[in-house]
Write an enzyme that holds these catalytic residues in place. Sequence first.
Site, PDB file in Angstrom:
ATOM      1  N   ASP A 130     -39.253  60.611 -74.068  1.00  0.00           N
ATOM      2  CA  ASP A 130     -39.162  59.469 -75.075  1.00  0.00           C
ATOM      3  C   ASP A 130     -37.793  58.944 -75.328  1.00  0.00           C
ATOM      4  OD1 ASP A 130     -38.760  58.399 -77.681  1.00  0.00           O
ATOM      5  OD2 ASP A 130     -39.664  59.819 -78.918  1.00  0.00           O
ATOM      6  N   CYS A 188     -38.755  60.492 -89.874  1.00  0.00           N
ATOM      7  CA  CYS A 188     -40.003  60.875 -89.031  1.00  0.00           C
ATOM      8  C   CYS A 188     -39.689  62.296 -88.474  1.00  0.00           C
ATOM      9  CB  CYS A 188     -40.376  59.743 -88.034  1.00  0.00           C
ATOM     10  SG  CYS A 188     -40.874  58.088 -88.913  1.00  0.00           S
ATOM     11  N   GLN A 218     -34.195  56.143 -78.323  1.00  0.00           N
ATOM     12  CA  GLN A 218     -33.023  56.178 -78.572  1.00  0.00           C
ATOM     13  C   GLN A 218     -31.969  56.439 -77.711  1.00  0.00           C
ATOM     14  OE1 GLN A 218     -32.267  55.522 -81.560  1.00  0.00           O
ATOM     15  NE2 GLN A 218     -33.874  55.812 -82.765  1.00  0.00           N
ATOM     16  N   HIS A 229     -39.414  63.133 -82.925  1.00  0.00           N
ATOM     17  CA  HIS A 229     -39.944  62.134 -83.798  1.00  0.00           C
ATOM     18  C   HIS A 229     -41.547  62.377 -83.883  1.00  0.00           C
ATOM     19  CE1 HIS A 229     -41.110  58.040 -85.019  1.00  0.00           C
ATOM     20  NE2 HIS A 229     -39.961  57.906 -85.504  1.00  0.00           N
ATOM     21  N   LYS A 254     -35.550  48.445 -80.658  1.00  0.00           N
ATOM     22  CA  LYS A 254     -34.226  49.136 -81.019  1.00  0.00           C
ATOM     23  C   LYS A 254     -33.135  48.809 -79.845  1.00  0.00           C
ATOM     24  CE  LYS A 254     -37.029  53.317 -82.235  1.00  0.00           C
ATOM     25  NZ  LYS A 254     -36.976  53.071 -84.043  1.00  0.00           N
TER      26      LYS A 254
END
Length: 408
Positions: A199, A365, A202, A122, A225
Site C-alpha cells: 500500500d 482509519c 503515503q 490503514h 494524495k
Amino acid sequence: MFDPQLIRKDFPILSREVNGKPLVYLDSAATSQKPRQVLDAEREYYEHQNANVHRGAHTLGDESTHLLDVAREKVQLFIVAPRKEEIIFVRNTTEAINLVAYSWGSGYLAKDDVVVTTVMEHHSNMVPWQSAAERRGAKVEVVGLTESGQIDMKDYRKKLELKPKLVAFAHVSNTLGTVNPVAEMTKLAHKAGALVLVDGAQAVPHMPVNVAALGCDFYVFSGHKMLGPMGVGVLWGRKELLEAMPPFLTGGGMIDEVYPDHATWAALPDKFEAGTPNVAGAVGFTSAIDYLEKLSMKDVWEHDRELVAYALQRLSTVPEVKILGIRDSEMRSGSVAFVYSGVHAHDVATILDSEGIAVRSGHHCTMPLHSSMGVAASVRASFSVYTTKDDIDALITALEKVKKVFNT
Ligand code: PLP
C-alpha cells in the site's frame, strides 16, 4: 531550486483564510491540495476533448483515448513499472486493494489459507482482507509492532512460517509515518511462497518509488494524495498475475465478446476497467506527475526529510505532547501524529482550526493500531511539497492556545 514559497504560489487554496486567519494546511496525508496546473488540465480537458474513450469513431473520442493512454504511460514511468498495461486505473487505493482482495481472492484464496497484514495498516488494507478471508474460509494473521512503531520483524518471520498466500503491508504508515523495509519484507515473503501487495498511498507522494526494484507483486496508491484530483487511483500488478485473475467489476468496456449467456474478457488493462473511466481525473493526474517530476522526486524527498525532522524537534519541545512512532526522522515520512496530554484530539483540532490550522484528529482509519498503543485518538500534522517550517511553527504557537484554554 526547490522553493516551497514559490511552489505555494501555484496552489490557489493556500491564499484563503480560515476563521479570519491564513490557512495553514497540515492535512495532506488525508488529501493534498492541487496546483493550478492540475486544475487547468482538468478544465481544459472538459473544454476541448471531452468524449467517451474507445467507443467513438470520431476525433474527440480518439483524443480522449489518447489522453488516457498518455496518463497510463506517465504512471508507468513514474513508478518504473515494466509494462504500461500493468497500470490499472481505479478510483483510489481502497478500490485497488478491494480489486485484488476480491479478484485474486476469489481465484486463489482457499479454505484455511492465510493472508498476513500488520497492525499499522490503514483500514483499507485490513478490512478487504478480512472480507476476502470470510468469503473464502481463509484466515488473516496480523503482525505486531515494536515499541518504537516499526514492524516487528521477528513476528513477521514467525507469521511467514504459516506459509501465507499473500502478505499486504504499507510502504509508509499513515499514522506513525514509519517507512517499512519493503524490499527486505518482500524478499522474505517470496521465500515463504507468498505474493506481496504494498500500500503505497503515503509513499508515492513523498519519495521516488521503483516497483521493479522493490520486487513486490502489487503496488497501489491514490492520485489525490499526490497533488492529483480525487477519484483516480492506481493498481499496479505483475502482468501474469493480473492476466490470471478473474475480473472485479463486469460490464461495458471490459469485455472481448458478449453472448446472451456468457462473455469473454478484454486484454489488460481493460479487463479491470469496467465502465466509463475518469479521463478528466487521469488528465489531471498526468499534470500532477508532471508537476512532481519538474520539482524532482529527489528534492521532494529531501524536503520531506527536513520537515519531518523539524516537526519532531519542535513538537518535542512541548511538554504536553507525546509523539507517536519512532523519533528517528530518517525512518519516517510525511506526517507526525501526537497525543496532547489531558485533552482529546478532537478538542485540540478544534482549537487549531480556530487559528486557521487544519490537522486531522481521531484514529486516521487505524483503529487497531491506536488500540495497540492504548490511545483512543491522536492529532496528525501531515505535509506536502507546499508545506513550510513556518506552518510547523504556527502549529507550535497554536498549541499554546490549547494549553491556555485547557489550563494544562
Ligand atoms: N492506505 C493508506 C496508507 C492511506 O493513508 C489511505 C488514506 O489515507 C488509504 C490507504 C486509503 O486511501 P483512499 O481513501 O484514497 O482510498
